[in-house]
Design a protein around this motif. Sequence first.
Motif, PDB file in Angstrom:
ATOM      1  N   ASP A  42      30.288  25.750  81.118  1.00 43.31           N
ATOM      2  CA  ASP A  42      31.266  24.994  80.449  1.00 43.31           C
ATOM      3  C   ASP A  42      31.390  25.514  78.765  1.00 43.31           C
ATOM      4  O   ASP A  42      31.884  24.706  78.039  1.00 43.31           O
ATOM      5  N   GLY A  43      30.752  26.526  78.438  1.00 40.38           N
ATOM      6  CA  GLY A  43      30.919  27.169  77.297  1.00 40.38           C
ATOM      7  C   GLY A  43      29.628  26.651  76.176  1.00 40.38           C
ATOM      8  O   GLY A  43      29.507  27.501  75.111  1.00 40.38           O
ATOM      9  N   ARG A  44      28.868  25.945  76.635  1.00 39.72           N
ATOM     10  CA  ARG A  44      27.762  25.724  75.654  1.00 39.72           C
ATOM     11  C   ARG A  44      26.810  26.556  75.873  1.00 39.72           C
ATOM     12  O   ARG A  44      26.601  27.397  76.659  1.00 39.72           O
ATOM     13  N   VAL A  45      25.923  26.578  74.647  1.00 41.44           N
ATOM     14  CA  VAL A  45      24.699  27.463  74.560  1.00 41.44           C
ATOM     15  C   VAL A  45      23.465  26.735  74.620  1.00 41.44           C
ATOM     16  O   VAL A  45      23.170  25.755  74.001  1.00 41.44           O
ATOM     17  N   LYS A  46      22.420  27.045  75.518  1.00 43.71           N
ATOM     18  CA  LYS A  46      21.132  26.427  75.790  1.00 43.71           C
ATOM     19  C   LYS A  46      20.241  27.499  75.984  1.00 43.71           C
ATOM     20  O   LYS A  46      20.052  28.461  76.585  1.00 43.71           O
ATOM     21  N   ARG A  47      18.820  26.937  75.454  1.00 50.12           N
ATOM     22  CA  ARG A  47      17.660  27.848  75.500  1.00 50.12           C
ATOM     23  C   ARG A  47      16.701  27.400  76.720  1.00 50.12           C
ATOM     24  O   ARG A  47      16.743  26.339  77.097  1.00 50.12           O
TER      25      ARG A  47
END
Length: 65
Positions: A42-47
């Motif tokens: 969905d385009g989000r960035v997550k660690r």
Amino acid sequence: MSKICEICGRKPHAGNQISHSAKKSTRWWHPNIQKVRVKLPDGRVKRMKICTRCLKAGKVQKAVS
């Protein structure tokens, strides 16, 4: 840090360490877990914590810094 891959679920497993005299003691094998910034669909960035096998296979897309 938990040693579980968030993609494939690989986790530590136990076995026997066997000496030359055939004595057995328990030991653990841990997957190579890395903290990686991942770009989600969905385009989000997550660690996330991901094993190097998943990284090499291209199961996730690394986020550009």
